[in-house]
Design a protein around this motif. Sequence first.
Motif, PDB file in Angstrom:
ATOM      1  N   VAL A 316      56.167  42.282  27.914  1.00 28.28           N
ATOM      2  CA  VAL A 316      54.976  41.809  28.617  1.00 28.28           C
ATOM      3  C   VAL A 316      55.355  41.707  30.095  1.00 28.28           C
ATOM      4  N   PHE A 317      54.526  42.297  30.966  1.00 28.72           N
ATOM      5  CA  PHE A 317      54.884  42.428  32.373  1.00 28.72           C
ATOM      6  C   PHE A 317      53.777  41.880  33.271  1.00 28.72           C
ATOM      7  N   LEU A 318      54.175  41.189  34.322  1.00 26.44           N
ATOM      8  CA  LEU A 318      53.227  40.662  35.294  1.00 26.44           C
ATOM      9  C   LEU A 318      52.969  41.710  36.370  1.00 26.44           C
ATOM     10  N   VAL A 319      51.691  41.963  36.639  1.00 24.86           N
ATOM     11  CA  VAL A 319      51.305  42.839  37.748  1.00 24.86           C
ATOM     12  C   VAL A 319      50.709  41.934  38.821  1.00 24.86           C
ATOM     13  N   ASN A 320      51.464  41.702  39.859  1.00 23.79           N
ATOM     14  CA  ASN A 320      51.032  40.804  40.931  1.00 23.79           C
ATOM     15  C   ASN A 320      50.121  41.574  41.881  1.00 23.79           C
ATOM     16  N   THR A 321      48.825  41.282  41.821  1.00 25.38           N
ATOM     17  CA  THR A 321      47.842  42.020  42.629  1.00 25.38           C
ATOM     18  C   THR A 321      47.470  41.278  43.916  1.00 25.38           C
ATOM     19  N   THR A 322      48.235  40.271  44.276  1.00 29.47           N
ATOM     20  CA  THR A 322      47.951  39.530  45.508  1.00 29.47           C
ATOM     21  C   THR A 322      47.903  40.484  46.694  1.00 29.47           C
ATOM     22  N   GLY A 323      46.810  40.441  47.443  1.00 29.78           N
ATOM     23  CA  GLY A 323      46.664  41.284  48.617  1.00 29.78           C
ATOM     24  C   GLY A 323      46.138  42.675  48.349  1.00 29.78           C
ATOM     25  N   TRP A 324      45.881  42.999  47.098  1.00 33.59           N
ATOM     26  CA  TRP A 324      45.408  44.341  46.780  1.00 33.59           C
ATOM     27  C   TRP A 324      43.988  44.592  47.277  1.00 33.59           C
ATOM     28  N   VAL A 325      43.162  43.569  47.322  1.00 32.91           N
ATOM     29  CA  VAL A 325      41.740  43.741  47.631  1.00 32.91           C
ATOM     30  C   VAL A 325      41.370  42.863  48.820  1.00 32.91           C
ATOM     31  N   THR A 326      40.762  43.475  49.828  1.00 26.96           N
ATOM     32  CA  THR A 326      40.323  42.765  51.020  1.00 26.96           C
ATOM     33  C   THR A 326      38.803  42.907  51.168  1.00 26.96           C
ATOM     34  N   TRP A 327      38.275  42.306  52.222  1.00 33.82           N
ATOM     35  CA  TRP A 327      36.824  42.326  52.440  1.00 33.82           C
ATOM     36  C   TRP A 327      36.283  43.748  52.522  1.00 33.82           C
ATOM     37  N   ASP A 328      37.028  44.668  53.121  1.00 35.55           N
ATOM     38  CA  ASP A 328      36.562  46.049  53.246  1.00 35.55           C
ATOM     39  C   ASP A 328      36.478  46.767  51.900  1.00 35.55           C
ATOM     40  N   ASP A 329      37.124  46.219  50.887  1.00 33.66           N
ATOM     41  CA  ASP A 329      37.195  46.874  49.585  1.00 33.66           C
ATOM     42  C   ASP A 329      36.104  46.426  48.627  1.00 33.66           C
ATOM     43  N   VAL A 330      35.233  45.515  49.052  1.00 26.39           N
ATOM     44  CA  VAL A 330      34.244  44.950  48.139  1.00 26.39           C
ATOM     45  C   VAL A 330      32.837  45.091  48.704  1.00 26.39           C
ATOM     46  N   TYR A 331      31.861  44.955  47.814  1.00 20.82           N
ATOM     47  CA  TYR A 331      30.470  44.852  48.226  1.00 20.82           C
ATOM     48  C   TYR A 331      30.252  43.457  48.803  1.00 20.82           C
TER      49      TYR A 331
END
Length: 374
Positions: A316-331
């Motif tokens: 079982v592995f942790l995928v640390n997605t901190t910082g992956w998505v910013t304001w420009d990446d979302v609606y």
Amino acid sequence: MFSKSVALFGLAVAAQIGCSSAVTILNSDPLIYYHGRWDTSPGTWWAGSGFKLNVQNLTSLTLNLGNHTTTPLASVGVSVNYQPFYTVNVSAGANPIPLTDLTFPNVTGNNAVVRFNVEGWQNNRINLLSIDLNDGAELLTYTPSKLAFQFIGDSLSAGQFLPMGVDQAWGFLTGEYFRAEHRINAQPGATLTDMYSYGNVHGMSYQFFETEDTGYYNTLDHNYTTPWDFTRDVPPATHVVIHIGANDVSQNVTAAAFTQTYLDFLTRLRTIYLDQPIFVFTPWGWPSASGAIGYYYPGVYQNVVDARHAIGDQNVFLVNTTGWVTWDDVYAANQHPNPAGHMKIAALFETYLINWGLWPQLNWSTPAPMPPKL
């Protein structure tokens, strides 16, 4: 993309007028490769469910759909010979499918691989009765990829708000990159905790093990659930990926309760996926225009992974997605990833997996002619 699809569909209908389909394939034909969740009608549930065909001498194809198909239409993604998916809207009755990539030269006489999957997280039911092919066409065996991803999640994995639905979602894109089969069980608004949430009468810790998605309750012709037979997933998932929790925190599920639910869920998953790697995503959070990002359940996902390791489950592995998505990446209206955001998430996860040790298949397991290089 939609305008192109409509135009191509019109051309296909015109081209097939007066063309008799001499070969009829019944929905029970073992050479149809079904993927995702289908009930006995057979009808689809969950975004991304569909089927694949490998056809010799293909020039025309019509889907004959039954009355359990969503009205007035369901949007279906279609890909020919592993080219990009395009959208075709289908409904009960006969639906000629535009096979645009068969216009490439030197394809006649060869096989064609045609992939279908429902795009929407709702209004996504197709009830397959039969398939009509042109005179001289022959259905061949489709050999699935040796890699098979199982994605489990909520709206952030289901493709909600995307123009092409799940076909533009990060999980689907990841599967395409690795030339893998992909099964996506994700539902907007659903918690992991088995509770009512945003119209879903059950959480994913219950619904994942059922054939039907969490919208079954309001389906007049099928408002019940049936246990899913995981032996129908061929091949079995080789990699399991989970990104969930946003709706649990919205429903005020405590960190302690969520942790226990997640651990219980993994315990049950291990009765199906005995030793497959399981990837636990941390939340990428909710970005804001100020640049701040609202994260939830801090530390919980690491604790879940650590607890599995403590009982000897090192896969079982942790995928640390901190910082992956910013304001420009979302609606801006709903903070869900936009198409470019999903592409970014997919690319980051693909890099993670390569660093972890998984490489894309060099070729699809069922070969098909490719268009000439321009």
